[in-house]
Design a protein around this motif. Structure first.
Motif, PDB file in Angstrom:
ATOM      1  N   THR A   1       2.700  52.846  36.495  1.00 22.58           N
ATOM      2  CA  THR A   1       2.627  54.251  36.911  1.00 22.58           C
ATOM      3  C   THR A   1       1.352  54.493  37.711  1.00 22.58           C
ATOM      4  O   THR A   1       0.430  53.667  37.718  1.00 22.58           O
ATOM      5  CB  THR A   1       2.612  55.214  35.705  1.00 22.58           C
TER       6      THR A   1
ATOM      7  N   TYR B   1      -0.780  56.693  36.886  1.00 22.08           N
ATOM      8  CA  TYR B   1      -1.832  56.857  35.887  1.00 22.08           C
ATOM      9  C   TYR B   1      -2.460  55.509  35.540  1.00 22.08           C
ATOM     10  O   TYR B   1      -3.684  55.395  35.415  1.00 22.08           O
ATOM     11  CB  TYR B   1      -1.265  57.509  34.623  1.00 22.08           C
TER      12      TYR B   1
ATOM     13  N   GLN C   1      -4.802  54.535  38.218  1.00 25.58           N
ATOM     14  CA  GLN C   1      -6.081  55.236  38.083  1.00 25.58           C
ATOM     15  C   GLN C   1      -6.951  54.575  37.021  1.00 25.58           C
ATOM     16  O   GLN C   1      -8.170  54.456  37.191  1.00 25.58           O
ATOM     17  CB  GLN C   1      -5.836  56.701  37.726  1.00 25.58           C
ATOM     18  N   ASN C   2      -6.321  54.142  35.932  1.00 21.99           N
ATOM     19  CA  ASN C   2      -7.071  53.499  34.860  1.00 21.99           C
ATOM     20  C   ASN C   2      -7.689  52.191  35.334  1.00 21.99           C
ATOM     21  O   ASN C   2      -8.847  51.878  35.030  1.00 21.99           O
ATOM     22  CB  ASN C   2      -6.151  53.248  33.661  1.00 21.99           C
TER      23      ASN C   2
ATOM     24  N   ASP D   1       6.583  55.907  39.683  1.00 21.54           N
ATOM     25  CA  ASP D   1       6.316  55.631  38.275  1.00 21.54           C
ATOM     26  C   ASP D   1       7.552  55.058  37.575  1.00 21.54           C
ATOM     27  O   ASP D   1       8.663  55.564  37.756  1.00 21.54           O
ATOM     28  CB  ASP D   1       5.902  56.908  37.543  1.00 21.54           C
TER      29      ASP D   1
END
Length: 206
Positions: free
Chosen positions: A97, A99, A102-103, A164
């Motif tokens: 995804t 997210y 980003q991590n 995603d």
């Protein structure tokens, strides 16, 4: 230098949350695919990790069943936690995804040009096509050059929720199956493109 292949493995990392459903499924589907299309498997290393891994666990049983249907083997898989070192050693990172992307970038901001969602990467590979111009030289260097071309091509497509892959944990088998099909459909062409480069001779124009 005919017949030479990359001596340093080109490393692909796949990332999800727990490292028990999506990313191990991509890892093992990818390994099965590479075993069929890559003459020398040592030139490409495929690994997976989780941002909040269930460290040491095997695959989720539902995802493992889907993996077997897709031709992969869940045996001996053990989840591992994403670390700065794992991120830093990857030539290409594929996240489930935006997210997760980003991590990864929070750990290694300099990895931006080599970090993509899996669906995004498949779209970019398709967008660039098989005839994308790459520099001559070592196959692993050409593979890294393709990653750079993918990063530049990002401007040609919008990023959206369609990039995603949903988390199937705790969901019915039908959801796991749909997620597995999505992952396989994206993983195989991406790894196949890199396998074509890494399996080529150093003076190939593949």
């Amino acid at each position: 230098m005919d017949g030479m292949v990359a001596t340093v493995p080109f490393t692909v990392l796949v990332v999800c949350t727990g490292n028990i459903c999506r990313s191990p499924l991509a890892e093992r589907v990818g390994q099965a695919h590479l075993s069929r299309v890559l003459p020398d498997p040592t030139v490409l290393r495929l690994d997976s990790a989780g941002t909040r891994a269930v460290v040491g666990s095997g695959m989720d049983p539902a995802s493992a069943r889907v993996l077997r249907v897709l031709g992969g083997d869940p045996a001996d898989f053990r989840a591992q936690q994403l670390t700065d070192g794992i991120v830093g050693s990857a030539d290409l990172t594929l996240t489930m995804t935006r997210y997760h992307r980003q991590n990864v970038l929070a750990r290694a901001p300099r990895a931006l040009s080599r970090t993509f969602t899996l669906v995004e990467a498949a779209s970019l590979i398709d967008l660039l096509g098989p005839d994308v111009k790459l520099p001559d030289g070592d196959p692993a260097d050409r593979a890294r050059a393709l990653v750079k071309r993918m990063a530049k091509a990002r401007a040609l497509r919008p990023s959206s929720a369609a990039d995603d892959v949903v988390d199937p944990i705790g969901q019915p088998d039908e959801v796991h199956a749909a997620v597995g099909e999505t992952i396989a459909a994206a993983t195989r062409p991406v790894l196949g493109r890199f396998a074509a480069l890494l399996g080529a001779t150093a003076d190939s124009r593949t």
